[in-house]
Design an enzyme around this catalytic site. Structure first.
Site, mmCIF file in Angstrom:
data_model
loop_
_atom_site.group_PDB
_atom_site.id
_atom_site.type_symbol
_atom_site.label_atom_id
_atom_site.label_comp_id
_atom_site.label_asym_id
_atom_site.label_seq_id
_atom_site.Cartn_x
_atom_site.Cartn_y
_atom_site.Cartn_z
ATOM 1 C CG HIS A 117 -5.619 -2.212 -1.968
ATOM 2 N ND1 HIS A 117 -4.639 -2.896 -1.284
ATOM 3 C CD2 HIS A 117 -5.298 -0.888 -1.816
ATOM 4 C CE1 HIS A 117 -3.778 -2.038 -0.753
ATOM 5 N NE2 HIS A 117 -4.157 -0.814 -1.072
ATOM 6 C CD GLU A 118 -6.390 1.716 -4.575
ATOM 7 O OE1 GLU A 118 -6.593 2.743 -3.876
ATOM 8 O OE2 GLU A 118 -5.292 1.143 -4.615
ATOM 9 C CG HIS A 154 -7.357 3.004 0.610
ATOM 10 N ND1 HIS A 154 -6.635 3.265 1.756
ATOM 11 C CD2 HIS A 154 -6.486 2.399 -0.249
ATOM 12 C CE1 HIS A 154 -5.397 2.826 1.615
ATOM 13 N NE2 HIS A 154 -5.280 2.299 0.400
ATOM 14 C CB CYS A 188 -0.926 0.011 1.216
ATOM 15 S SG CYS A 188 -2.037 1.433 1.278
#
Length: 222
Positions: free
Chosen positions: A180-181, A184, A138
Site C-alpha cells: 500500500h505504501e 503511493h 487510506c
C-alpha cells in the site's frame, strides 16, 4: 490549527530546491508543536512517480522529516505514511502496526505486529502465487474502505535512513502495508486496485467489519 500546504513561489514546484524548502517547512510545523496536514485525493503529488531520494535532503533534514512523518502517521492514526501524502514527491515511507486486534482478526488476516520501519526507494515483488483480499482504507482518501486483492507474500528491497541496502520478506497484513505504501510512491492509491463494488463509507463499514470478506462479497455483490 494546521497550516495549508501551498507551493513556494521562489522555486520551481517539485524541483530539488522546492523539495528541500517544503520539507523544511513541514518539519518546522511539526517541531513547533503542530501536525502537518495529510493531502487528499486530487492533490497532484499523489499521482506522481516519486523521485528516488539521492541528495535532495541532507542527512539531518532527512532524519527530521522521518520523525515528522512518524508523528503524522501516529496522530492520524494509521499504519503507514508515504512522503507524497505530505505533498512531497520522494520515495520515502514509514510503517508501524502495533495496534490491538482480536485474535480472530489476527488469524484471518495474518496480522502480526510490525515494529516501526523506515523504507527509502523501496521496490517489492510477489513471492509465489498466494493472494489475499481484504478491506483497506487510506489517510489520503478519507471516509471510505475498499477490498483490494494483493499478493500475500512479498520481498521488498529498500534503503534504511543511513543508506544501507536492505532486503526483507513480508507476509499477510505486513505485506499489505508495504505494498500500500510503496504503491503511493508510484502515484497509485488503493482505489486504483480495489474491487469497486466493495467500496463503502466508513459509516457503513461496521456491518462488513468481519475477519473475512465473505459477507461483504455476498451483500455488495462483488
Amino acid at each position: 490549527m494546521s497550516q495549508e500546504l501551498t507551493p513556494l513561489a521562489k522555486t520551481e514546484p517539485y524541483s530539488p530546491a522546492w523539495i528541500h524548502e517544503e520539507v523544511t517547512r513541514l518539519v518546522e510545523i511539526h517541531e513547533a508543536g503542530e501536525i502537518p496536514p495529510i493531502v487528499q485525493l486530487g492533490h497532484p503529488v499523489l499521482r506522481m512517480q516519486g523521485q528516488e531520494l539521492t541528495d535532495q535532503l541532507a542527512p539531518t533534514l532527512l532524519r527530521r522529516f522521518l520523525d515528522t512523518m512518524r508523528a503524522v502517521m501516529i496522530d492520524a492514526p494509521g499504519v503507514g505514511l508515504a512522503a507524497p501524502q505530505l505533498g512531497i514527491p520522494l520515495r520515502i515511507a514509514v510503517l508501524q502496526d502495533l495496534y490491538d486486534t482480536s485474535a480472530e482478526n489476527s488469524v484471518a488476516r495474518e496480522r502480526e505486529p510490525l515494529d516501526y520501519l523506515e523504507i527509502i526507494n523501496p521496490r517489492y515483488e510477489a513471492i509465489g502465487q498466494r493472494r489475499a483480499a481484504f478491506y483497506e482504507g487510506c489517510l489520503s482518501f478519507n471516509g471510505y474502505q475498499g477490498v483490494v486483492d494483493r499478493p500475500a507474500d512479498i520481498t521488498a528491497t529498500y534503503l534504511d535512513a543511513v543508506g544501507t541496502p536492505c532486503e526483507r520478506t513480508f507476509s499477510g497484513w505486513q505485506a499489505r502495508i508495504v505494498q500500500h505504501e510503496t504503491d503511493h510512491l508510484d502515484g497509485m492509491l488503493y482505489i486504483d486496485k480495489a474491487l469497486t463494488r466493495s467500496l463503502c463509507a466508513n459509516e457503513e463499514y461496521p456491518r462488513w467489519a468481519n475477519p473475512g470478506i465473505d459477507e461483504a462479497r455476498a451483500g455488495l455483490a462483488f
